[in-house]
Design a protein around this motif. Sequence first.
Motif, PDB file in Angstrom:
ATOM      1  N   MET A 170       0.844  -1.200   0.000  1.00 51.11           N
ATOM      2  CA  MET A 170       0.000   0.000   0.000  1.00 51.11           C
ATOM      3  C   MET A 170       0.874   1.244   0.000  1.00 51.11           C
ATOM      4  O   MET A 170       1.893   1.292   0.655  1.00 51.11           O
ATOM      5  CB  MET A 170      -0.862   0.028   1.265  1.00 51.11           C
ATOM      6  CG  MET A 170      -2.068  -0.876   1.236  1.00 51.11           C
ATOM      7  SD  MET A 170      -3.249  -0.397  -0.027  1.00 51.11           S
ATOM      8  CE  MET A 170      -3.802   1.200   0.571  1.00 51.11           C
ATOM      9  N   ASN A 171       0.462   2.225  -0.701  1.00 54.65           N
ATOM     10  CA  ASN A 171       1.169   3.491  -0.619  1.00 54.65           C
ATOM     11  C   ASN A 171       0.166   4.626  -0.478  1.00 54.65           C
ATOM     12  O   ASN A 171      -1.044   4.427  -0.530  1.00 54.65           O
ATOM     13  CB  ASN A 171       2.067   3.690  -1.841  1.00 54.65           C
ATOM     14  CG  ASN A 171       1.260   3.730  -3.122  1.00 54.65           C
ATOM     15  OD1 ASN A 171       0.198   4.345  -3.153  1.00 54.65           O
ATOM     16  ND2 ASN A 171       1.744   3.064  -4.156  1.00 54.65           N
ATOM     17  N   TRP A 172       0.733   5.813  -0.294  1.00 58.82           N
ATOM     18  CA  TRP A 172      -0.162   6.932   0.038  1.00 58.82           C
ATOM     19  C   TRP A 172      -0.999   7.375  -1.151  1.00 58.82           C
ATOM     20  O   TRP A 172      -2.049   7.958  -0.978  1.00 58.82           O
ATOM     21  CB  TRP A 172       0.641   8.090   0.613  1.00 58.82           C
ATOM     22  CG  TRP A 172       1.667   8.647  -0.329  1.00 58.82           C
ATOM     23  CD1 TRP A 172       2.954   8.243  -0.443  1.00 58.82           C
ATOM     24  CD2 TRP A 172       1.475   9.686  -1.278  1.00 58.82           C
ATOM     25  NE1 TRP A 172       3.583   8.952  -1.415  1.00 58.82           N
ATOM     26  CE2 TRP A 172       2.707   9.865  -1.951  1.00 58.82           C
ATOM     27  CE3 TRP A 172       0.393  10.504  -1.636  1.00 58.82           C
ATOM     28  CZ2 TRP A 172       2.884  10.806  -2.952  1.00 58.82           C
ATOM     29  CZ3 TRP A 172       0.575  11.438  -2.639  1.00 58.82           C
ATOM     30  CH2 TRP A 172       1.806  11.588  -3.278  1.00 58.82           C
ATOM     31  N   LEU A 207      -3.997   5.426  -0.934  1.00 57.38           N
ATOM     32  CA  LEU A 207      -4.722   5.832   0.274  1.00 57.38           C
ATOM     33  C   LEU A 207      -5.558   7.084   0.004  1.00 57.38           C
ATOM     34  O   LEU A 207      -6.724   7.166   0.385  1.00 57.38           O
ATOM     35  CB  LEU A 207      -3.706   6.099   1.395  1.00 57.38           C
ATOM     36  CG  LEU A 207      -4.278   6.385   2.772  1.00 57.38           C
ATOM     37  CD1 LEU A 207      -4.895   5.124   3.333  1.00 57.38           C
ATOM     38  CD2 LEU A 207      -3.202   6.900   3.704  1.00 57.38           C
ATOM     39  N   LEU A 208      -4.954   8.056  -0.661  1.00 61.22           N
ATOM     40  CA  LEU A 208      -5.650   9.331  -0.867  1.00 61.22           C
ATOM     41  C   LEU A 208      -6.371   9.399  -2.206  1.00 61.22           C
ATOM     42  O   LEU A 208      -7.064  10.371  -2.491  1.00 61.22           O
ATOM     43  CB  LEU A 208      -4.648  10.488  -0.769  1.00 61.22           C
ATOM     44  CG  LEU A 208      -3.922  10.600   0.563  1.00 61.22           C
ATOM     45  CD1 LEU A 208      -2.979  11.794   0.555  1.00 61.22           C
ATOM     46  CD2 LEU A 208      -4.901  10.724   1.720  1.00 61.22           C
ATOM     47  N   ASP A 233      -0.455  -2.949   6.120  1.00 64.77           N
ATOM     48  CA  ASP A 233      -1.067  -2.926   4.787  1.00 64.77           C
ATOM     49  C   ASP A 233      -2.566  -3.155   4.883  1.00 64.77           C
ATOM     50  O   ASP A 233      -3.352  -2.500   4.210  1.00 64.77           O
ATOM     51  CB  ASP A 233      -0.424  -3.983   3.898  1.00 64.77           C
ATOM     52  CG  ASP A 233       1.008  -3.621   3.551  1.00 64.77           C
ATOM     53  OD1 ASP A 233       1.231  -2.478   3.155  1.00 64.77           O
ATOM     54  OD2 ASP A 233       1.895  -4.477   3.716  1.00 64.77           O
ATOM     55  N   MET A 277      -4.223  -0.029   6.193  1.00 66.60           N
ATOM     56  CA  MET A 277      -4.309   1.030   5.180  1.00 66.60           C
ATOM     57  C   MET A 277      -5.301   0.662   4.092  1.00 66.60           C
ATOM     58  O   MET A 277      -5.976   1.536   3.525  1.00 66.60           O
ATOM     59  CB  MET A 277      -2.926   1.294   4.575  1.00 66.60           C
ATOM     60  CG  MET A 277      -2.023   2.068   5.514  1.00 66.60           C
ATOM     61  SD  MET A 277      -0.356   2.278   4.874  1.00 66.60           S
ATOM     62  CE  MET A 277      -0.598   3.514   3.616  1.00 66.60           C
TER      63      MET A 277
END
Lengths: 325, 846, 92
Positions: free
Chosen positions: C1-3, C6-7, C64, C67
């Motif tokens: 997972m990365n930001w 996420l956003l 992970d 998130m």
Amino acid sequence: MTWLPIFTRSTEQALSGWPPPVLDPAGPFASSITTLSWILFAMAGAVLALVLAALWVALAGSQRLRSRLGGTRVVWLAGIALPVVVLTALLIYGLSLTRTLRTPPQPSDIRVRVTGEMWWWRVAYLDRAGGVAMMDANEIHIPVGRTVTVELESSDIIHSFWVPRLSGKIDMVPGRRNVLRMQADAPGVYAGQCAEYCGGAHALMGFMVVAHDPDDYARFMAARARPAPQPGGQAARGAQLFQDSGCGACHRIAGTEANGLAGPDLSHVGSRRTLGAGILPNNRGTMIGWIGDPQSLKPGNRMPAYSTLPGQDLTAIAAYLETRR
Amino acid sequence: MRSETGFDPALYERFPTRGERPEGELEELERVWRAPRGWRLLTVVNNNYIGAFYVGAAFLFFLLAGVLALFMRVQLAWPLNGMLPQETYNQFFTMHGTVMMFLFAVPAVEALGVLLLPQMLAARDLPFPRLSAYAFWAYLVGGLAFFASIFVGLAPDGGWFMYPPYTSISYSPGINADFWLLGIGFIEISAIAGAIEIIVGVLRTRAPGMSLDRMPIFAWAMLVFAAMIIIGFPAVILGTLLLELERALNWPFFDPTRGGDPILWQHLFWFFGHPEVYIIFLPAAGLVTMMASTLARTPVVGYRLIVLALVSTGFISFGVWAHHMFTTGMPTLSVGFFSAASMAVSVPAGIQVFSWIATLASGRPRMNTPTLFLVGGIIIFVMGGLTGVMVALVPFDYQAHDSYFIVAHLHYVLIGGMVFPLFAAFYHWAPMMSRRPLSETMGKWVFWLMFAGMHLTFLPMHLTGLMGMPRRVYTYLPDREWGATNLLSTIGAGILAAGICLFLIDLARNFRFTTDDDAGNVYGGSTLEWLPTGLYSSRSIPVVRSRDPLWDDPALPRDVEQGRYFLPNSATGLRETIITSPIRAEPEYLQIMPGPSSWPLFAALFTAGFFLLLTVQAYWPSVVSGIAAILCVLRWLWETDRPVPDREVDIGAGIMVPTYVTGPRTHGWWAMMLLLTVIGMIFLMACFSYLYLYGIHPRFWVAPPDAAWLVPILLGNGAGVGLAWLGRRLLRREKTRLWTPGVLLMTGGGALVAAFAADIWSWRLHGLSPSASGQGATVYAFLSLQGILAAIVFIMTCYMAARNSRGLINRPADNSYDLVFLFAVYTAAQGVVSALLTRLFPGTAF
Amino acid sequence: MNWRLLLGGMAIWALHFFALYGIGSIWHSGMNARLLTGLMTLLCLAGEGWLLTRIWRQSGDHLDAWMRHLSLTLIALASLAILWQAFPALLS
């Protein structure tokens, strides 16, 4: 200085202040908002009761109740599901009502143009073609049962036109023309006020809407359309003083040499209910007081004091203005 | 377990270490972090001091603005009261709103961040301590000077929203409005400095192992808060800049007779102004979450949902600005969009409220003073939120807008959402920095007085508003029946004030500031700020293995104090903290931090001098003060970013990390990217203004200069970037002669200035005057922004050349060089985009 | 997972919102504006759906997973807000 109740509400109402104007609508536009308001108050009351009850349980409830409240399930139900349902319903209601309220002006509407000034209201009654039929200030006369389109403009800074018992408010923005529609279903005098801070005497920038029965309205407008009688006696001397003192540089009086546009139009000032944009009852005494020392009555307004004029001259001018009905 | 940086999480198992730490290690740590004494305390930069000063100053402004409110309430107690004349009242309400929003609310939560975050994250300090000191002093000096304007009758009177045209030079000719524009514009700089610091602090200085899902909620809240400042504040900075340009130089941004538009200001102001409310509320909500957990002695219920709420509020609150403008006559469809977004933003608020209730219910809350303030705050906030839903509906807002109903609504939201949580936090965290906790008995009195006073003041105002009383009136007529509810409100305000006075007495009797022998964890908190701390925060930096480390590992405080975790000493003999990775908080490198210095203080004083002297139109002294401020900043930076002797050090248990790192993973790089985001947002807002004015008044627009002018502009900007890039490559060579990296960089800076000169020259020849139209004004606004950036780049490149010539440059890569390089690249890009935009759109198409 | 994942959900919301603001400002309340609003809404909802399938397939350790859950709820909330924002095109 005497401050008299100007507005026509009964004595009990004046004592209790209830119902407040927003919840005491006098026309269809305002009353649809009143209905919405009551629904919103009921919604808010119910949600607040729910939150208070939940808080009470959380702090002082039995172990069993508290353990049912203390988990994410409550957050999903009361914090997400419930608001989504309630808000969706409100949003649909609110948007549909907005559409109704913002229906574009119809050809059958009566047209009035109101221009915000620091700190009074320039009123122009328009004919079908949009030409100015009559000028006035701080008072708008409308017939009962007809929708009125008010074209809102500003000649200086931003003001906002608000008659709570007839409709919501719309701003008067320099360089733009906004439109507000309103309607009164019963004859009466409805208080209005500038709602957007406009510096200085913003607090004292009132006006009123006077709703007449249709017949009465027709008579009223016809009377105003007739030329005013020649003033006689004291009033004639007042007319001369009015001209000699330079009042006409700022004020217009139809049918005379006075054609200034900086201040309120005085062609029909004698029939106005108030002076100083809704702040004083209109009578001989207040008129004399206003001309002699307007700054103490409404600090910061643009009218210079005529305190050098002797009392009898002020009386004569006031007598002349009374004849301009 | 996965890794983000290549760090092996198994290494965490080495902690807590066994065996005694060497003698004298703790003493050295204390020596390194010792605060200066006597009058030199003014040069302190440590967050324990700066944070406490900051909270104190913000509270002072709360009291000052509160006193103004009391005067206003007395004036409105009955109709036609003559206590405050009209112009004084107008200044008072303007100052009340402005001071509460800009000098109390935002700084207060930012101050709590500065004070609490390093301890909560077990960082030694925030990553840029001197920047904190600068931001604080700039705020304090600027704020006090701004407030003092009221004693000489020069306070602004245009409302905290400063709508033109009333605030334009025609209708507000005095310097009152300039005090607002320059004073507040300046204080926003300090808010932005704090926000950059907080983002880098939260993302890069967390204790090892504190992955995103273990962060204290307050840190999440501050992260969102700071990001919102980065996005939201540029709008009002640009707005104040444009309005000041209009006032000073007659550039008609907001004048409809020359192609400007007063509504443009409202867009710019509320694009900042509504997120501002959430900027204030979110940190306070974070505190409420943490306190609810502590006071009920139970983990937060719905941690993930609260993070969801915080993040989504951060976004959606940027879609609600125009609900302050429903009555301006916007298109019905647009009004609907904003109404819908205003509904959407209340969903996250609901999540938070019910998470708090669920957290309280799942534990056993004690009814002490913080709990009372917490619960009272929740009730008040919910009431404000419900009226907020009402005014989000356009038809209701047509009636309620600008009436006392709104006054009631916003005070419920802000007092319930921020002031009561703040008081709860005062009681809750006072033992962390005072020898004695505050008094429980008095605290309960404070609460009940404030709670009762608050409702008595603001509950009747709903009715006053429905009765038709507009806001911002200095008096009202007796025939409108508004007297009774107003009198009640005034009495309530007195009771509220009595509660706050009692709090001051409590503070005077019990609060004794300390940094080492505090009263300790009296409420049994679970997070790292309750570890035993000194100025260096905790003795060693623990490995975080859960969300509530102090509850899950009762031995943690003792182990930490005995140095059994990371960095039990000063590894380099300097101030330092561990920089960790943003998601999983794995140790990356050791940051060397600067110590006390008087230069940030002087820089702040001269910056304040620049703005204040500009306000009183003392132009030359102002320029001198501005140059002095720049020199002070350069002098403070001169000592930083020095070559470090040990390239790698042991940060505990044999784990080695580098002490000097360059490139995109450094804290400096991150801060520069955030600064460029701020500048980019200012530019974006300028682009919006340009397009907006074209959309409103296209008939005022003329064809731009010949497109051939783009050639020198593009070439100059390209050359600037190219030269800076070449210099960066040359750093890898050990020996360079005349064409050192510094000289190349400086030449590149010169090229950017030349490109700017070509741009402005083309418009001078073209003949469009900035005062002619909205087009001229915005074109010259672009040029002004570009000119400022080009000048900054040039100063920076000269500074780098000076460092280079003194040998203060690290090879093969240098952080200061990188940062100047980034700034230069951005400047070139902005120069190109603004040149293209003003020439190609709308171009000659009309 | 990365930001970015996420956003991403909220970023699409932002795109949708500002597109709608632009549409409303340029075409006011006419039929064109309503059609474009509907089109933009469908596009953005499709975007949220695409993001959802991408995140659904992610796997990893406790962080992970955490998130991933957060991203999914953000997508859900963003989709709700996008949907609500389309209401005015039909109703007002």
